[in-house]
Design a protein around this motif. Structure first.
Motif, PDB file in Angstrom:
ATOM      1  N   ILE A  15       0.831  -1.198   0.000  1.00 13.82           N
ATOM      2  CA  ILE A  15       0.000   0.000   0.000  1.00 13.82           C
ATOM      3  C   ILE A  15       0.873   1.259   0.000  1.00 13.82           C
ATOM      4  O   ILE A  15       0.593   2.229  -0.699  1.00 13.82           O
ATOM      5  CB  ILE A  15      -0.956  -0.006   1.218  1.00 13.82           C
ATOM      6  CG1 ILE A  15      -1.975  -1.136   1.063  1.00 13.82           C
ATOM      7  CG2 ILE A  15      -1.658   1.337   1.384  1.00 13.82           C
ATOM      8  CD1 ILE A  15      -2.683  -1.527   2.342  1.00 13.82           C
ATOM      9  N   ALA A  16       1.953   1.197   0.769  1.00 16.84           N
ATOM     10  CA  ALA A  16       2.851   2.354   0.863  1.00 16.84           C
ATOM     11  C   ALA A  16       3.688   2.522  -0.408  1.00 16.84           C
ATOM     12  O   ALA A  16       4.362   3.533  -0.588  1.00 16.84           O
ATOM     13  CB  ALA A  16       3.763   2.208   2.077  1.00 16.84           C
ATOM     14  N   GLY A  17       3.661   1.502  -1.266  1.00 11.54           N
ATOM     15  CA  GLY A  17       4.402   1.591  -2.524  1.00 11.54           C
ATOM     16  C   GLY A  17       5.890   1.369  -2.379  1.00 11.54           C
ATOM     17  O   GLY A  17       6.662   1.777  -3.235  1.00 11.54           O
ATOM     18  N   ASN A  18       6.317   0.718  -1.283  1.00 13.57           N
ATOM     19  CA  ASN A  18       7.752   0.449  -1.166  1.00 13.57           C
ATOM     20  C   ASN A  18       8.069  -1.046  -1.138  1.00 13.57           C
ATOM     21  O   ASN A  18       8.829  -1.536  -0.315  1.00 13.57           O
ATOM     22  CB  ASN A  18       8.395   1.184   0.023  1.00 13.57           C
ATOM     23  CG  ASN A  18       7.777   0.782   1.343  1.00 13.57           C
ATOM     24  OD1 ASN A  18       7.097  -0.238   1.416  1.00 13.57           O
ATOM     25  ND2 ASN A  18       8.006   1.555   2.379  1.00 13.57           N
ATOM     26  N   LEU A  19       7.449  -1.736  -2.083  1.00 13.14           N
ATOM     27  CA  LEU A  19       7.715  -3.160  -2.234  1.00 13.14           C
ATOM     28  C   LEU A  19       8.316  -3.367  -3.628  1.00 13.14           C
ATOM     29  O   LEU A  19       7.835  -2.799  -4.606  1.00 13.14           O
ATOM     30  CB  LEU A  19       6.381  -3.919  -2.103  1.00 13.14           C
ATOM     31  CG  LEU A  19       6.421  -5.373  -1.683  1.00 13.14           C
ATOM     32  CD1 LEU A  19       7.248  -5.580  -0.429  1.00 13.14           C
ATOM     33  CD2 LEU A  19       4.998  -5.877  -1.450  1.00 13.14           C
ATOM     34  N   ASP A  20       9.377  -4.188  -3.721  1.00 11.41           N
ATOM     35  CA  ASP A  20      10.000  -4.449  -5.024  1.00 11.41           C
ATOM     36  C   ASP A  20       9.002  -5.129  -5.959  1.00 11.41           C
ATOM     37  O   ASP A  20       8.030  -5.742  -5.516  1.00 11.41           O
ATOM     38  CB  ASP A  20      11.218  -5.363  -4.845  1.00 11.41           C
ATOM     39  CG  ASP A  20      12.339  -4.650  -4.106  1.00 11.41           C
ATOM     40  OD1 ASP A  20      12.280  -3.400  -4.035  1.00 11.41           O
ATOM     41  OD2 ASP A  20      13.248  -5.338  -3.591  1.00 11.41           O
TER      42      ASP A  20
END
Ligand SMILES: [Zn+2]
Length: 304
Positions: free
Chosen positions: A243-248
């Protein structure tokens, strides 16, 4: 964000503060689960109240082989089914907000049917437990190795019951043989992992037969074990990172596949809850009401 781990012993002692803590931690995802299936607010809130009463009443028999979240979701699912049955005609007409099956039919596939109970008995409770453990181990090592496509293909075949042909097209693989190859190697690895834990036994023999070819694949129905055991469910912090957009791209691809294509009801509930929690504390009054109703029960059990 690590998930809250409750003190089960304190819950068993009907400790008021610990129950309030778990209600704060888990109300959102349970409410999200009910809300996806029951259209109106009041109906979802009723399910939530009944879920917590069921949880408090049943905590003495808590089975430590499951997580506390699995325990809660199990009760919540049953209370949701009860609520949908009471209002069945309307629900079935309505369908649901997205392309999910109407609530009760989708849930009904999760419920024990005579044929599923039979299959479980065929494999034996201990072998099933072992199977969940080795499937989790396989998922973990595949994730760690960064083999997310392999993970998605196997989840589609085993968890989703896709045919090789569908998986081949969806993932744009070379041909159907590539899909069969992924499945074959995964079953081989599962056999190895199972053999480390025990020699001989029902599970090894069933895995052996399943690996021999398609015609034996149905001898071992991994599908209910895959979904009930939540073997591939990413933990809550992976959902938060998505959700935070910090996943590879790799893990994000898998988590999205698990949510959107596999439509995992438990992870979707967590995801909805995390998205809502980002925005507001709208659930606070609801948690208050839920807690009041369980406190009443707790008091009646703990006061002399
Ligand atoms: Zn899941």
């Amino acid at each position: 964000m690590t998930d809250f781990t409750p003190d089960i012993e304190r819950l068993k002692l009907l400790d008021d503060a610990e129950w309030l803590a778990v209600q704060r931690a888990y109300c959102g995802r349970l409410y999200a689960f009910a809300k996806r299936r029951i259209a109106d607010r009041q109906g979802s809130e009723d399910v939530l109240q009944e879920t917590w009463l069921g949880a408090v009443r049943g905590i003495g028999d808590f089975d430590t082989r499951y997580t506390f979240e699995q325990y809660l979701f199990g009760i919540c699912r049953n209370r949701t089914i009860d609520a949908l049955r009471r209002r069945k005609p309307r629900t079935l007409e309505r369908g649901s907000e997205d392309d999910e099956l109407p609530g009760i039919e989708m849930l009904a596939t999760d419920v024990d049917t005579p044929s599923r109970i039979l299959r479980r008995e065929e494999l034996g409770a201990r072998a099933r437990e072992l199977l969940v453990a080795v499937l989790k181990e396989w998922v973990e090592e595949t994730w760690t190795a960064g083999e997310f496509q392999r993970l998605m293909v196997f989840e589609a075949l085993i968890g989703g019951g896709w045919r090789n042909r569908d998986a081949w097209k969806h993932f744009g693989l070379r041909d159907e043989t590539a899909v069969a190859g992924i499945k074959f190697r995964a079953l081989k690895r599962l056999r190895e992992l199972a053999a480390v834990r025990e020699s001989g036994g029902d599970l090894l023999m069933a895995l052996e037969r399943a690996s021999e070819g398609e015609e034996h694949a149905l001898d071992l129905d991994l599908r209910p074990v895959w979904s009930d055991g939540r073997v591939s469910c990413p933990s809550r912090h992976w959902l938060a990172r998505l959700i935070a957009g910090n996943l590879d791209a790799g893990p994000a691809g898998f988590v999205r596949f698990h949510l959107d294509a596999m439509k995992c009801p438990w992870c979707r509930a967590n995801h909805d809850d995390l998205v809502a929690a980002d925005r507001n504390n709208a659930l606070d009054p609801l948690i208050e009401r839920v807690h009041k109703s369980t406190v009443h029960y707790l008091r009646s059990r703990t006061l002399p």
